[in-house]
Design a protein around this motif. Sequence first.
Motif, PDB file in Angstrom:
ATOM      1  N   THR A 376     -27.845  -6.113  45.642  1.00  0.00           N
ATOM      2  CA  THR A 376     -28.412  -4.758  45.701  1.00  0.00           C
ATOM      3  C   THR A 376     -27.680  -3.908  46.729  1.00  0.00           C
ATOM      4  O   THR A 376     -27.404  -2.722  46.503  1.00  0.00           O
ATOM      5  N   ARG A 664     -29.792  -8.649  29.794  1.00  0.00           N
ATOM      6  CA  ARG A 664     -30.479  -7.800  30.759  1.00  0.00           C
ATOM      7  C   ARG A 664     -31.051  -6.570  30.049  1.00  0.00           C
ATOM      8  O   ARG A 664     -30.357  -5.882  29.293  1.00  0.00           O
ATOM      9  N   ARG A 667     -34.750  -4.087  34.358  1.00  0.00           N
ATOM     10  CA  ARG A 667     -34.950  -5.059  35.436  1.00  0.00           C
ATOM     11  C   ARG A 667     -35.474  -6.389  34.892  1.00  0.00           C
ATOM     12  O   ARG A 667     -35.814  -7.281  35.665  1.00  0.00           O
TER      13      ARG A 667
END
Length: 838
Positions: A376, A664, A667
């Motif tokens: 992140t 994916r 999220r």
Amino acid sequence: MLYDALVAESRRNDALDDVRSAALVRVRWLVDLLDRQRAERRWSMGPEYRRFEAADAATRAEIDERLAACADEEGRAAALCLMLAACFDDTSFWQYEAEIASLISRVRGWTPGEVAAMVLRTTEYDMGHWFANSLAMVLNAADQLDADGCRAVMPWLRHAHAELMSTTVEARLRASLAQRLRTLLARVDEAHIPEGLIPAHTPWAAPLSDRADTAPTRELADFVRHLAGLSGPRPSQRWRRTCLELADAASARDIVADVLRALAEDDPLCSRRSGAHTGWIGGGYHYHYVVHQNDGDLARGIVWAAALTGGPAAVRHLDALALRTGGPGTGVAEDLKLAGAAINALAETGDPASLEALWRLRSRIRQRALRKQLDTALVTAAGQQGITAEQLVERSVPDHGLAPDRSLERELGGHRIRVAIEDATTVRLTFTRPDGGTSRTAPTAVKDGFPDELRELKALAKEVRGTLSAERTRVEALMSAGREWPYDEWCRYYRDHPVTGVLVRGLIWEFRNAEDADGEWRAVAPAAEPPGRPERVRLWHPIRASADDTRAWREHLVAERLRQPFKQAFREIYLLTPAEEETGVYSNRFAAHIVHYRQLYALFKERGWQANFLGRHDGGHDGKARAEFGGGEWRACFHHEPAADDGGYAPEHAATDQVRFERRDGRRWREVPLAEVPPLVFSEAMRDVDLFVGVTSIAADPDWTDRGEDRYTAYWRTATFGALTASAEARREALERILPRLKIAERCSLDGRFLVVAGDLRTYRIHLGSANILMEPDDAYLCIVPSRGKGAGRGDGKVFLPFEDDRLSLILSKAFLLAADSKITDETILRQIKRGAR
């Protein structure tokens, strides 16, 4: 009687004696009812417990009824009485929480003395959660006081704050209570920093406490309270703006920098002197830590303040703190919150050096939660620079000051020391004496005359090895990504980089020229220059090439003796099979194998797969290992379970099961049919699973037959000499090109799944998958356990291999040994050979 005991307990020769005594007198009826209830509960343990249980229920109903009817003055006295009676002695316990909470929320007119008496009583509860819960209720009463009332109870509020900061309480509740206490205290004295807010006798907080003691100001108090109010991993934009304003108002930037340096570098604290377990851990056990859990909010506030105010100078200390509290083998207890704060703060310093620090941390930290935060942080830092996370990673690879020739030299007392990358796996430290002679060990003159400089150069060599290893893993992961680069960008960050370039020059790349109307990709040999004017670049993969082209590249590598940093030209290809098309969402290609579980789990970690640990615990029966591919857009899931209940904490063996794929979706991850998985992703994921099974299967264990009859013997016999997997097929292709160049070529031939070796005593068949051996003419099993540290080509020098493959090295090593079986001296091997020889 309870009344007499409470009266005696309430007389403490302090300013609150009269308040407590008056409350007990005012609600004497309540004390009598509580005393009756205590007796009934003691009696209820006897044979007539049902009658006394009924009596207890009647008494409780009477207490509830009378409490509900209390007016303000009587209600306040009742609340204080209940607090004095709660946890009074061994015969009573915390049982009045609901009644106290109801009274405090309902009645009005609280006096400073009543609030002070209740605050003091909360600090006397031994259990941290009782203290915290009761303090939360009492603060509701304190909130009703005016400024003069707060001033009157300030000594007790300060005492409660100090107790709160030294008591083990759930972190979120402690932060909430501390903030409420500080707000009340600030109403009286804005320049006062509550006791316990800055931890006493803690070296890392010394710069802050020294300023608070010598030059207390309202601005400094506001700043410290603001720092301690940060309870999350990332502060809001408002918190950041306020932090900068308060830091400047208090002239505290230098203090913040000093505290951060102390957190990163000073000696850690020891649990023998302070810590959550001090006083009751026995047996001499102790541990070291950086920050006590009760002081975590302040420390994280310091970390963020340093990132916002410190500039480039803060980066080095944030990097060191993250590694110290989140990395392996640091000698201090893991502190994920503090490490996470340092990681996230690094991403927002805006300094280019922070990118290199984040990249370094990503290669060193293995803790799963911190790796997620690192990912992140890299995305955040990339967004600030207007590039993708992948671009950020490749642009932040450190060059360690190496010259374009991949080396760095220093002159120390007439000796020249050189740190150089020699190949994709080797970083060498070389010493050249004044007379021109060289050695790989430091001369005495350098050791004695320049110990600090020598230590720095050795540390540099270690860092370069770490970067080289991490880059090798990263570049190999690009095999599933299908990424393309503009040619100029690729040259700058790949080909011409002193570390990454070592790997790049050993690989096959494809180029597309600007002038080509057809847009055709052309593959170029390792280290060769592309023709024309390249515009785009991508990494070559055999799944996109024809069979003839792949064979040609493999022949070229062997003929030119080009060793690749990882298996590329000889890379295995895994295509969707008809059986997998039929099952749809899962593959059973590698199911039903029996593997050594701990070896499998270790291999998961080595290859970057995340997996839960199997064992006799909740959730330990179903195993699922996961890894991301295709630049993080796809995820493979490899299911496995204990092969049997061995009775131990963890199973000795595991049974493999399905492989599934997910994509994916924001999220979240969404399971997809195998047909939707890109060929590159499917092939690379299945290649890893093949590796897991091939390396850890009991079929590859040469000692297995010595166990006698075993429940897995049938599987071992079937798998150890069974059909070749894709990795074994690639091994066979490599041998086709390597064997003609060996001194034992005349004694070797390939026959299906075996390498056949003609010795003087017998003929041997080495399986290309398991490396196990059968002897002709009766296919008797020959057990040879390899010696550690010995490479292929026993007695004939090392055999050139175009890629690293331990199993191929083992097969060749056995081939050289058996081709000269008449020279074998090991009796355990000779007995097996001669037992059936003709």
